[in-house]
Design an enzyme around this catalytic site. Structure first.
Site, PDB file in Angstrom:
ATOM      1  N   HIS A 241       0.792  -1.230   0.000  1.00 51.91           N
ATOM      2  CA  HIS A 241       0.000   0.000   0.000  1.00 51.91           C
ATOM      3  C   HIS A 241       0.836   1.298   0.000  1.00 51.91           C
ATOM      4  CE1 HIS A 241      -3.558  -2.421   1.185  1.00 51.91           C
ATOM      5  NE2 HIS A 241      -2.790  -2.984   2.096  1.00 51.91           N
TER       6      HIS A 241
HETATM    7  C1  BDR Z   1      -3.090   0.668   5.336  1.00 50.52           C
HETATM    8  O1  BDR Z   1      -3.259   0.118   6.636  1.00 50.52           O
HETATM    9  C2  BDR Z   1      -2.048  -0.327   7.155  1.00 50.52           C
HETATM   10  O2  BDR Z   1      -2.190  -1.613   7.667  1.00 50.52           O
HETATM   11  C3  BDR Z   1      -1.027  -0.241   6.058  1.00 50.52           C
HETATM   12  O3  BDR Z   1       0.225   0.150   6.575  1.00 50.52           O
HETATM   13  C4  BDR Z   1      -1.593   0.802   5.122  1.00 50.52           C
HETATM   14  O4  BDR Z   1      -1.191   2.102   5.483  1.00 50.52           O
HETATM   15  C5  BDR Z   1      -3.803  -0.204   4.335  1.00 50.52           C
HETATM   16  O5  BDR Z   1      -5.163  -0.275   4.627  1.00 50.52           O
END
Ligand code: BDR
Ligand code: CA
Length: 311
Positions: A241
């Site tokens: 992400h």
């Molecule tokens: C987001 O949530 C976190 O677990 C990850 O680091 C990312 O920023 C994805 O939904």
């Protein structure tokens, strides 16, 4: 000239890769890293941010601890994805570099006041608590922000922590609401994009093949968190992400999206933290965000491998 950024983060393996990408890229200048509670509690995110700076050979980077809980709600964490430390996977030594004494929110305020208007970009990779708190505490800084490029939300992918909401927005929807109403240019990397940035086996192998400590770390972090996501989504890899935020600053043409209205649901228990994006333009609500929907995943991973390879 390098673009000045503040990375606001809750590391998290994918946050860690984003920080490594920023620290290896001359297109951006990291003015500081501000930790927030999110994936794991603040004490761990502030520690993890420093572990990553040291891994990048950058103990000079300023790291600050910020808010330890969302504006209104109890903190929700994601150890089920990231492990107990937030950076589970490889064995990691405690950082030696110190945490700066100033509160992250004050660092954000002071930096925006000190730098010329429109020259500092905020890069939130976690819940928006630090950013919203800074905007509330010092409204004069809001107009000084160049852009907010954040990971959060979803439209077609809807949610990951609940059926309706993405984790970062869900954890602190009131903070997200403040940021999305700030009037500053916002670019969003929602799940719609990040679910296309998948850590497939050949892509992870490319990190491993770098033969460096950083390459091995990235591969081992990925090995850890992708077990959960592969099972959940039945996909060939896990979404990476947060690096999408930094990737966009370096090579914006890798991403495609639409300028739309995005509102944050703060009232409903069922859909709390939902990012209601007017993708089809069916309202006349003011457009407040560039909401990304697609990326060139191979180009993105080629960029990542090349940059991590500089370490
Ligand atoms: C987001 O949530 C976190 O677990 C990850 O680091 C990312 O920023 C994805 O939904
Ligand atoms: Ca994150």
């Amino acid at each position: 000239m390098a673009r000045k950024i503040i990375i606001d983060t809750d590391p998290g393996q994918d946050d860690a890769v984003a920080i490594l990408l920023a620290l290896t890229s001359p297109e951006v200048e990291v003015l500081g890293i501000t930790a927030v509670a999110g994936n794991v509690p603040l004490e761990l995110t502030a520690k993890n941010a420093r572990i990553v700076c040291e891994l990048a050979g950058r103990p000079d980077v300023k790291v600050f601890a910020g808010c330890d809980r969302p504006l209104r709600h109890t903190l929700v964490t994601a150890e089920h994805v990231h492990g107990k430390t937030g950076l589970d996977g490889p064995k990691l030594a405690d950082p030696v570099m110190p945490l700066r004494p100033e509160h992250a929110v004050d660092f954000i305020i002071d930096t925006l006041r000190a730098e010329p208007t429109g020259t500092v970009t905020l890069c939130p990779l976690g819940p928006l608590t630090n950013i919203a708190t800074a905007f509330e505490k010092a409204p004069d800084i809001v107009g000084k922000v160049q852009e907010i490029v954040l990971m959060g939300g979803a439209y077609f992918q809807v949610g990951n922590i609940t059926p309706a909401a993405e984790f970062n927005i869900y954890v602190d929807p009131e903070a997200a609401d403040i940021v999305f109403k700030s009037g500053r240019p916002i670019t969003v990397m929602p799940l719609d994009v990040t679910h296309k940035a998948l850590t497939t086996a050949p892509r992870v192998q490319a990190f491993r093949d770098l033969g460096s400590k950083a390459g091995t770390m990235v591969a081992e972090w990925t090995d850890f968190f992708e077990r959960f996501d592969k099972e959940k989504y039945g996909s060939a890899g896990a979404p990476l992400h947060d690096p999408c935020v930094i990737g966009y600053l370096i090579q914006p043409d890798l991403f495609q999206g639409r300028h739309v209205n995005v509102e944050i649901e703060t009232q409903s228990d069922l859909t709390r933290g939902m990012t209601v994006a007017d993708w089809w333009g069916v309202t006349d609500r003011a457009k407040n965000a560039m909401f990304m929907g697609d990326l060139d995943a191979d180009g993105f991973f080629a960029l990542l491998v090349e940059r991590i390879g500089r370490l």
